[in-house]
Design a protein around this motif. Structure first.
Motif, short mmCIF file in Angstrom:
data_model
loop_
_atom_site.label_atom_id
_atom_site.label_comp_id
_atom_site.label_asym_id
_atom_site.label_seq_id
_atom_site.Cartn_x
_atom_site.Cartn_y
_atom_site.Cartn_z
N LYS A 239 0.75 -1.19 0.15
CA LYS A 239 0.01 0.02 0.14
C LYS A 239 0.97 1.14 0.00
N ILE A 240 0.75 1.96 -0.95
CA ILE A 240 1.37 3.34 -1.23
C ILE A 240 0.24 4.33 -1.08
N CYS A 241 0.52 4.99 0.29
CA CYS A 241 -0.48 6.13 0.61
C CYS A 241 0.00 7.63 0.46
N TYR A 242 1.23 7.83 0.07
CA TYR A 242 1.82 8.99 0.11
C TYR A 242 2.53 9.37 -1.34
N TYR A 243 2.09 10.63 -1.67
CA TYR A 243 2.33 11.06 -3.43
C TYR A 243 2.69 12.53 -3.48
N THR A 244 3.67 12.69 -4.55
CA THR A 244 3.78 14.06 -4.97
C THR A 244 3.43 14.26 -6.10
N THR A 245 2.85 15.39 -6.62
CA THR A 245 2.62 15.56 -8.03
C THR A 245 3.20 17.18 -8.30
#
Length: 147
Positions: free
Chosen positions: A49-55
């Motif tokens: 589970k990947i719950c952290y993102y940057t765009t």
């Protein structure tokens, strides 16, 4: 780990930080935009589970209304189904874009609200990563408090 590197965007996953990063280089057409996000979703499906993102949209400016609507109506519901828990997304703008947003804010047309996505907005990648690390520590504390 590099997930994609095209003329439009660079996408990588930092296992150490547990953050998936999308950095837009050039404004994508709608098809390119969708393809990149579907590729990211395929990666997320096969990863823990990947719950952290940057765009990072500092080079391309704001997403257009069609892109925003597609994310909100089609993409985010699938993200929710796959991940099944809250996610945290840091969006990085250029200083000029950020100032224009603040100065010229106009409410956008109503799009579905997704309570499982917690957005925060930055003009600096380091600050965005600091926020994501802070949110991870908060989640870790909440999990250990429940145990």
């Amino acid at each position: 780990m590099v997930i994609s590197d095209s003329s439009n965007a660079f996408v990588h996953y930092s296992k150490e930080a547990n953050v998936l990063c999308i950095s837009w280089k050039l404004n994508p057409g709608m098809e390119q935009f969708k393809n990149l996000y579907w590729q990211v979703l395929q990666f997320v499906k096969t990863s823990p589970k990947i719950c952290y993102y940057t765009t990072d949209i500092s080079r391309i400016g704001p997403l257009d209304a069609e892109q925003e609507a597609w994310l909100s109506r089609e993409y985010y519901p699938q993200v929710s189904d796959i991940i099944g828990e809250d996610i945290y997304a840091a969006v990085i703008f250029s200083e000029g874009h950020f100032k224009a947003l603040v100065s010229n804010y106009i409410a956008s047309p109503l799009l579905p609200v997704h309570d499982f996505i917690h957005f925060n907005y930055f003009t600096d990648m380091e600050e965005a990563m600091d926020w994501l690390m802070y949110m991870q520590k908060g989640q870790d504390l909440a999990i250990s408090a429940k145990s």
